[in-house]
Scaffold this motif. Sequence first.
Motif, PDB file in Angstrom:
ATOM      1  N   PHE A 131      -0.603  -2.223  -3.889  1.00 38.23           N
ATOM      2  CA  PHE A 131      -0.887  -0.803  -4.130  1.00 38.23           C
ATOM      3  C   PHE A 131      -1.608  -0.584  -5.458  1.00 38.23           C
ATOM      4  O   PHE A 131      -1.208  -1.128  -6.491  1.00 38.23           O
ATOM      5  CB  PHE A 131       0.430  -0.015  -4.140  1.00 38.23           C
ATOM      6  CG  PHE A 131       0.233   1.457  -4.356  1.00 38.23           C
ATOM      7  CD1 PHE A 131       0.037   2.293  -3.281  1.00 38.23           C
ATOM      8  CD2 PHE A 131       0.229   1.989  -5.627  1.00 38.23           C
ATOM      9  CE1 PHE A 131      -0.161   3.659  -3.479  1.00 38.23           C
ATOM     10  CE2 PHE A 131       0.034   3.351  -5.830  1.00 38.23           C
ATOM     11  CZ  PHE A 131      -0.162   4.178  -4.758  1.00 38.23           C
ATOM     12  N   GLN A 183      -9.350  -0.808   1.783  1.00 40.42           N
ATOM     13  CA  GLN A 183      -8.433  -1.570   0.920  1.00 40.42           C
ATOM     14  C   GLN A 183      -8.715  -3.064   1.070  1.00 40.42           C
ATOM     15  O   GLN A 183      -8.605  -3.611   2.170  1.00 40.42           O
ATOM     16  CB  GLN A 183      -6.965  -1.273   1.259  1.00 40.42           C
ATOM     17  CG  GLN A 183      -6.011  -1.936   0.261  1.00 40.42           C
ATOM     18  CD  GLN A 183      -4.539  -1.623   0.526  1.00 40.42           C
ATOM     19  OE1 GLN A 183      -4.180  -1.044   1.547  1.00 40.42           O
ATOM     20  NE2 GLN A 183      -3.685  -2.020  -0.406  1.00 40.42           N
ATOM     21  N   SER A 186       0.865  -1.185   0.000  1.00 40.26           N
ATOM     22  CA  SER A 186       0.000   0.000   0.000  1.00 40.26           C
ATOM     23  C   SER A 186       0.896   1.227   0.000  1.00 40.26           C
ATOM     24  O   SER A 186       2.127   1.114   0.115  1.00 40.26           O
ATOM     25  CB  SER A 186      -0.892   0.028   1.252  1.00 40.26           C
ATOM     26  OG  SER A 186      -0.138   0.437   2.388  1.00 40.26           O
ATOM     27  N   LEU A 187       0.277   2.389  -0.100  1.00 35.57           N
ATOM     28  CA  LEU A 187       1.053   3.640  -0.042  1.00 35.57           C
ATOM     29  C   LEU A 187       1.896   3.681   1.226  1.00 35.57           C
ATOM     30  O   LEU A 187       3.031   4.174   1.227  1.00 35.57           O
ATOM     31  CB  LEU A 187       0.104   4.838  -0.079  1.00 35.57           C
ATOM     32  CG  LEU A 187       0.769   6.210  -0.038  1.00 35.57           C
ATOM     33  CD1 LEU A 187       1.693   6.417  -1.236  1.00 35.57           C
ATOM     34  CD2 LEU A 187      -0.296   7.309   0.011  1.00 35.57           C
ATOM     35  N   ASP A 188       1.343   3.140   2.288  1.00 34.32           N
ATOM     36  CA  ASP A 188       2.027   3.134   3.573  1.00 34.32           C
ATOM     37  C   ASP A 188       3.349   2.368   3.524  1.00 34.32           C
ATOM     38  O   ASP A 188       4.210   2.583   4.378  1.00 34.32           O
ATOM     39  CB  ASP A 188       1.107   2.488   4.616  1.00 34.32           C
ATOM     40  CG  ASP A 188       1.227   3.144   5.964  1.00 34.32           C
ATOM     41  OD1 ASP A 188       1.418   4.379   6.002  1.00 34.32           O
ATOM     42  OD2 ASP A 188       1.150   2.420   6.965  1.00 34.32           O
ATOM     43  N   HIS A 189       3.477   1.476   2.547  1.00 34.90           N
ATOM     44  CA  HIS A 189       4.696   0.670   2.414  1.00 34.90           C
ATOM     45  C   HIS A 189       5.670   1.269   1.404  1.00 34.90           C
ATOM     46  O   HIS A 189       6.730   0.689   1.157  1.00 34.90           O
ATOM     47  CB  HIS A 189       4.351  -0.767   2.012  1.00 34.90           C
ATOM     48  CG  HIS A 189       3.580  -1.505   3.067  1.00 34.90           C
ATOM     49  ND1 HIS A 189       2.259  -1.211   3.377  1.00 34.90           N
ATOM     50  CD2 HIS A 189       3.944  -2.502   3.899  1.00 34.90           C
ATOM     51  CE1 HIS A 189       1.856  -2.010   4.342  1.00 34.90           C
ATOM     52  NE2 HIS A 189       2.852  -2.795   4.687  1.00 34.90           N
ATOM     53  N   THR A 217      -6.541   6.173  -3.615  1.00 36.94           N
ATOM     54  CA  THR A 217      -5.930   4.925  -3.142  1.00 36.94           C
ATOM     55  C   THR A 217      -6.387   4.680  -1.706  1.00 36.94           C
ATOM     56  O   THR A 217      -6.301   5.561  -0.851  1.00 36.94           O
ATOM     57  CB  THR A 217      -4.391   4.933  -3.269  1.00 36.94           C
ATOM     58  OG1 THR A 217      -3.901   3.634  -2.942  1.00 36.94           O
ATOM     59  CG2 THR A 217      -3.711   5.975  -2.398  1.00 36.94           C
ATOM     60  N   ASN A 218      -6.925   3.499  -1.473  1.00 33.30           N
ATOM     61  CA  ASN A 218      -7.331   3.120  -0.128  1.00 33.30           C
ATOM     62  C   ASN A 218      -6.134   2.481   0.569  1.00 33.30           C
ATOM     63  O   ASN A 218      -5.454   1.635  -0.020  1.00 33.30           O
ATOM     64  CB  ASN A 218      -8.500   2.132  -0.196  1.00 33.30           C
ATOM     65  CG  ASN A 218      -9.736   2.753  -0.840  1.00 33.30           C
ATOM     66  OD1 ASN A 218     -10.042   3.918  -0.594  1.00 33.30           O
ATOM     67  ND2 ASN A 218     -10.426   1.991  -1.670  1.00 33.30           N
ATOM     68  N   VAL A 219      -5.885   2.910   1.787  1.00 32.26           N
ATOM     69  CA  VAL A 219      -4.705   2.435   2.531  1.00 32.26           C
ATOM     70  C   VAL A 219      -5.190   1.702   3.777  1.00 32.26           C
ATOM     71  O   VAL A 219      -5.638   2.333   4.740  1.00 32.26           O
ATOM     72  CB  VAL A 219      -3.770   3.606   2.907  1.00 32.26           C
ATOM     73  CG1 VAL A 219      -2.519   3.075   3.633  1.00 32.26           C
ATOM     74  CG2 VAL A 219      -3.357   4.402   1.675  1.00 32.26           C
TER      75      VAL A 219
END
Length: 114
Positions: free
Chosen positions: A99, A94, A50-53, A86-88
């Motif tokens: 991603f 998500q 995900s964006l978080d990664h 984008t769902n995180v």
Amino acid sequence: MTTSCIFCRIAAKEVPSTVVHEDDEVVAFRDLDPQAPTHVLVIPKRHIVSLDHGTAEDAHLLGRLMLVAKEVAAKEGRANGYRVVTNVGPAAGQTVLHFHLHVLGGRPMTWPPG
Ligand code: 5GP
Ligand code: ZN
């Protein structure tokens, strides 16, 4: 490549999809359950959860994904406007842990999203 990941498998063409853009690092394909007349998913071929990664090393790739989203919207004729989301994480909706940018257009959109 994570073999259990549906989007890795789509990127590897092991699972069919309607591809609207492909280059060395990015694939864009139509969502199976479209929420608007245009609903395209833009993904990196490389598995990022995900964006978080995302890290600083992914900056160029993440920028390319945004530019592909713009190109997809233009190809779809969405000059009047479109949404890129984008769902995180599960709390944000998500469901596929690879991603992806949703490119949505072709109907009026409300804000805030649900
Ligand atoms: P998320 O809920 O993770 O933000 O979005 C995942 C999206 O992937 C959903 O809109 C869902 O309809 C789409 N999707 C899930 N599995 C498949 C698939 O096998 N093929 C395609 N084209 N889309 C999928
Ligand atoms: Zn993946």
